[in-house]
Design a protein around this motif. Structure first.
Motif, PDB file in Angstrom:
ATOM      1  N   ASN A   1      11.355  12.833  55.820  1.00 59.76           N
ATOM      2  CA  ASN A   1      12.756  12.442  55.925  1.00 59.76           C
ATOM      3  C   ASN A   1      13.535  13.590  56.558  1.00 59.76           C
ATOM      4  N   PRO A   2      13.970  13.445  57.798  1.00 59.30           N
ATOM      5  CA  PRO A   2      14.626  14.551  58.503  1.00 59.30           C
ATOM      6  C   PRO A   2      15.966  14.964  57.903  1.00 59.30           C
ATOM      7  N   ARG A   3      16.544  14.164  57.018  1.00 60.49           N
ATOM      8  CA  ARG A   3      17.805  14.562  56.386  1.00 60.49           C
ATOM      9  C   ARG A   3      17.595  15.535  55.229  1.00 60.49           C
ATOM     10  N   LEU A   4      16.396  15.620  54.727  1.00 62.85           N
ATOM     11  CA  LEU A   4      16.117  16.505  53.598  1.00 62.85           C
ATOM     12  C   LEU A   4      15.844  17.922  54.088  1.00 62.85           C
ATOM     13  N   ARG A   5      16.412  18.906  53.382  1.00 65.47           N
ATOM     14  CA  ARG A   5      16.169  20.316  53.677  1.00 65.47           C
ATOM     15  C   ARG A   5      15.826  21.042  52.373  1.00 65.47           C
ATOM     16  N   LEU A   6      14.675  21.688  52.353  1.00 65.59           N
ATOM     17  CA  LEU A   6      14.253  22.387  51.144  1.00 65.59           C
ATOM     18  C   LEU A   6      15.253  23.480  50.790  1.00 65.59           C
ATOM     19  N   ALA A   7      15.791  23.400  49.585  1.00 61.59           N
ATOM     20  CA  ALA A   7      16.745  24.396  49.104  1.00 61.59           C
ATOM     21  C   ALA A   7      16.122  25.328  48.073  1.00 61.59           C
ATOM     22  N   GLU A   8      15.066  24.859  47.404  1.00 62.08           N
ATOM     23  CA  GLU A   8      14.487  25.689  46.337  1.00 62.08           C
ATOM     24  C   GLU A   8      13.103  25.188  45.969  1.00 62.08           C
ATOM     25  N   GLU A   9      12.201  26.137  45.805  1.00 62.37           N
ATOM     26  CA  GLU A   9      10.903  25.885  45.170  1.00 62.37           C
ATOM     27  C   GLU A   9      10.802  26.868  44.014  1.00 62.37           C
ATOM     28  N   PHE A  10      10.761  26.359  42.804  1.00 60.98           N
ATOM     29  CA  PHE A  10      10.780  27.230  41.634  1.00 60.98           C
ATOM     30  C   PHE A  10       9.616  26.883  40.717  1.00 60.98           C
ATOM     31  N   SER A  11       8.721  27.835  40.488  1.00 59.96           N
ATOM     32  CA  SER A  11       7.593  27.623  39.591  1.00 59.96           C
ATOM     33  C   SER A  11       8.029  27.844  38.148  1.00 59.96           C
ATOM     34  N   LEU A  12       7.610  26.964  37.274  1.00 56.63           N
ATOM     35  CA  LEU A  12       7.977  27.087  35.865  1.00 56.63           C
ATOM     36  C   LEU A  12       7.500  28.399  35.264  1.00 56.63           C
ATOM     37  N   VAL A  13       6.413  28.954  35.787  1.00 61.63           N
ATOM     38  CA  VAL A  13       5.877  30.185  35.192  1.00 61.63           C
ATOM     39  C   VAL A  13       6.789  31.379  35.445  1.00 61.63           C
ATOM     40  N   ASP A  14       7.764  31.249  36.359  1.00 62.05           N
ATOM     41  CA  ASP A  14       8.706  32.333  36.638  1.00 62.05           C
ATOM     42  C   ASP A  14       9.961  32.266  35.762  1.00 62.05           C
TER      43      ASP A  14
ATOM     44  N   ASN B   1      10.408  17.386  39.546  1.00 60.79           N
ATOM     45  CA  ASN B   1       9.246  18.201  39.216  1.00 60.79           C
ATOM     46  C   ASN B   1       8.073  17.786  40.102  1.00 60.79           C
ATOM     47  N   ASP B   2       7.199  18.738  40.384  1.00 62.68           N
ATOM     48  CA  ASP B   2       6.104  18.483  41.309  1.00 62.68           C
ATOM     49  C   ASP B   2       4.869  19.225  40.825  1.00 62.68           C
ATOM     50  N   TYR B   3       3.700  18.624  41.072  1.00 59.85           N
ATOM     51  CA  TYR B   3       2.434  19.199  40.607  1.00 59.85           C
ATOM     52  C   TYR B   3       1.576  19.750  41.738  1.00 59.85           C
ATOM     53  N   GLY B   4       2.099  19.817  42.945  1.00 61.94           N
ATOM     54  CA  GLY B   4       1.256  20.206  44.058  1.00 61.94           C
ATOM     55  C   GLY B   4       0.173  19.171  44.272  1.00 61.94           C
ATOM     56  N   ARG B   5      -0.934  19.602  44.851  1.00 65.98           N
ATOM     57  CA  ARG B   5      -2.048  18.681  45.094  1.00 65.98           C
ATOM     58  C   ARG B   5      -3.093  18.773  43.991  1.00 65.98           C
TER      59      ARG B   5
ATOM     60  N   MET C   1      -2.003  27.426  40.707  1.00 66.78           N
ATOM     61  CA  MET C   1      -1.428  27.225  39.384  1.00 66.78           C
ATOM     62  C   MET C   1       0.095  27.259  39.436  1.00 66.78           C
ATOM     63  N   ARG C   2       0.654  28.104  40.277  1.00 64.27           N
ATOM     64  CA  ARG C   2       2.109  28.151  40.412  1.00 64.27           C
ATOM     65  C   ARG C   2       2.639  26.804  40.936  1.00 64.27           C
ATOM     66  N   ARG C   3       1.887  26.199  41.846  1.00 66.35           N
ATOM     67  CA  ARG C   3       2.307  24.909  42.397  1.00 66.35           C
ATOM     68  C   ARG C   3       2.146  23.762  41.411  1.00 66.35           C
ATOM     69  N   SER C   4       1.270  23.923  40.423  1.00 63.36           N
ATOM     70  CA  SER C   4       0.952  22.814  39.526  1.00 63.36           C
ATOM     71  C   SER C   4       2.072  22.500  38.555  1.00 63.36           C
ATOM     72  N   ALA C   5       3.093  23.346  38.486  1.00 67.74           N
ATOM     73  CA  ALA C   5       4.252  23.084  37.629  1.00 67.74           C
ATOM     74  C   ALA C   5       5.460  23.739  38.296  1.00 67.74           C
ATOM     75  N   ARG C   6       6.186  22.966  39.078  1.00 63.56           N
ATOM     76  CA  ARG C   6       7.301  23.535  39.829  1.00 63.56           C
ATOM     77  C   ARG C   6       8.436  22.521  39.951  1.00 63.56           C
ATOM     78  N   ILE C   7       9.609  23.027  40.248  1.00 62.20           N
ATOM     79  CA  ILE C   7      10.764  22.221  40.570  1.00 62.20           C
ATOM     80  C   ILE C   7      11.043  22.375  42.060  1.00 62.20           C
ATOM     81  N   LEU C   8      11.175  21.258  42.758  1.00 62.96           N
ATOM     82  CA  LEU C   8      11.573  21.274  44.158  1.00 62.96           C
ATOM     83  C   LEU C   8      12.978  20.684  44.255  1.00 62.96           C
ATOM     84  N   ARG C   9      13.822  21.349  45.038  1.00 60.50           N
ATOM     85  CA  ARG C   9      15.193  20.870  45.211  1.00 60.50           C
ATOM     86  C   ARG C   9      15.512  20.816  46.711  1.00 60.50           C
ATOM     87  N   PHE C  10      16.019  19.667  47.139  1.00 66.21           N
ATOM     88  CA  PHE C  10      16.360  19.451  48.543  1.00 66.21           C
ATOM     89  C   PHE C  10      17.841  19.120  48.670  1.00 66.21           C
ATOM     90  N   SER C  11      18.434  19.591  49.746  1.00 63.50           N
ATOM     91  CA  SER C  11      19.812  19.225  50.093  1.00 63.50           C
ATOM     92  C   SER C  11      19.777  18.168  51.189  1.00 63.50           C
TER      93      SER C  11
END
Length: 276
Positions: free
Chosen positions: A228-241, A186-190, A265-275
Motif C-alpha cells: 500500500n503506497p500510502r503507508l509509511r513505516l513510522a516505528e518498529e519496536f520489539s517488545l524485548v526492548d 502487533n507482528d510476529y515476523g515470519r 527473536m526480536r521480530r517474533s514479538a514487535r509493534i509496527l506503526r505506520f503513518s
C-alpha cells in the motif's frame, strides 16, 4: 448468573486467551498493565478459563503489547483530540477505559458478530464508544465510521488470523476511508511462533490458535509499504526492548533479555506503526 458463551465460534473464542492473560497479569503485585476490566470480564463470563492453560510468557506478551498499543493511542489522541480510534478484532479488550480518551474522540471496537454481542454484554459501551459486529473481511465493516477525521487504527492479534490478501484489503480500506492517521499492530515476523508454542505447551487453545493462523508473516517491516503506497513505516519496536520487561517473572525476563541479541527473536514479538 454468568453470561453464556455457547454461541461463540472457534475464531471468536481465541479472544479468551488474551483476556485471561491480561486478567492474570492484573492480579500480579507489580502488573505490566493495569486492566481491571479484564479481571471483571473473566468473572462475568461462563467459560472454563482454567482449561486455557495460560502460561507466563503469554501473560507477559499479551499484557505488554496491549500497554504499548495503549501508549501509542494515547499519544495520538493527545495530538488529535478530534480523532477516531478503531480497534480491529477488539475482542474483550478494555482499551477505551484504560486510555480514557477525551470526550471528543469516538472509539470503534470491531469484531465478529458473536464476540461483538458478548462484548456489549460484558463491557457496555461508554460515552463515544461504539461496537461494530462484522468481520473485517467484509468490505462493509468500515462504512459506518466517520471518514472526515484523523484515525488511529490498532489491531492486537488480528492479522495473524487473516490471509495476506485479506490483510492487504483491510489496509487499503483504512487508507482509502480516512484522510490521515496511523495504523499500529502487533507482528510476529515470519517465525512460526504458533507452531513451537503449541509443541512446547500443547494446551487446547494454543493448538486452536495455530490451526486458525492464516498468514505466514514477513521479516521486512516495510513489506506493508509495498502493499500500500500510502503507508509509511513510522516505528518498529520489539517488545524485548520495553522497560516493562523488568516486571516479567525471572525466567521470562532472562530469556527476553537474551532475545535482544537475536534478530529473529526480536521480530517474533514487535509493534509496527505506520503513518498514512
Amino acid at each position: 448468573m454468568r453470561i453464556d458463551t455457547s454461541g461463540i465460534t472457534p475464531e471468536e473464542e481465541t479472544a479468551f486467551l488474551t483476556l485471561k492473560a491480561r486478567a492474570v497479569n492484573n492480579g500480579w503485585r507489580r502488573p505490566i498493565l493495569s486492566d481491571p476490566g479484564a479481571a471483571a470480564a473473566v468473572d462475568q463470563i461462563d467459560y472454563n478459563f482454567d482449561a486455557l492453560g495460560v502460561i507466563s510468557p503469554v501473560v507477559c506478551q499479551s499484557s505488554l503489547r496491549a500497554k504499548l498499543l495503549d501508549d501509542r493511542v494515547r499519544s495520538f489522541v493527545t495530538e488529535h483530540p478530534n480523532a477516531v480510534v478503531v480497534d480491529l478484532g477488539a475482542g474483550l479488550d478494555d482499551g477505551y477505559r484504560r486510555v480514557r480518551p477525551p470526550a471528543t474522540v469516538d472509539w470503534y471496537s470491531v469484531d465478529l458478530p458473536g464476540m461483538a454481542a458478548l462484548r456489549d454484554d460484558v463491557m457496555p459501551p461508554g460515552p463515544s464508544e461504539h461496537t461494530i459486529g462484522v468481520s473485517v473481511t467484509d468490505p462493509a465493516w468500515i462504512a459506518g465510521i466517520p471518514s472526515d477525521r484523523p484515525a488511529m487504527v490498532i489491531a492486537d492479534g488480528l492479522f495473524a488470523f487473516l490471509t495476506k490478501e485479506q490483510i492487504i484489503a483491510a489496509m487499503r480500506a483504512i487508507t482509502d476511508h480516512f484522510p490521515s492517521g496511523q495504523l499500529a499492530f502487533n507482528d510476529y515476523g515470519r517465525m512460526a511462533i504458533g507452531v513451537w508454542i503449541s509443541k512446547l505447551f500443547p494446551q487446547k487453545m494454543f493448538k486452536k490458535v495455530n490451526q486458525l493462523r492464516g498468514f505466514e508473516g514477513y521479516n521486512d517491516p516495510r513489506t506493508p509499504e509495498r502493499w500500500n503506497p500510502r503507508l509509511r513505516l513510522a516505528e518498529e519496536f520489539s517488545l524485548v526492548d520495553a522497560p516493562e520487561v523488568e516486571l516479567f517473572p525471572t525466567w521470562v525476563r532472562i530469556s527476553s533479555r537474551m532475545a535482544r541479541y537475536s534478530e529473529s527473536m526480536r521480530r517474533s514479538a514487535r509493534i509496527l506503526r505506520f503513518s498514512f
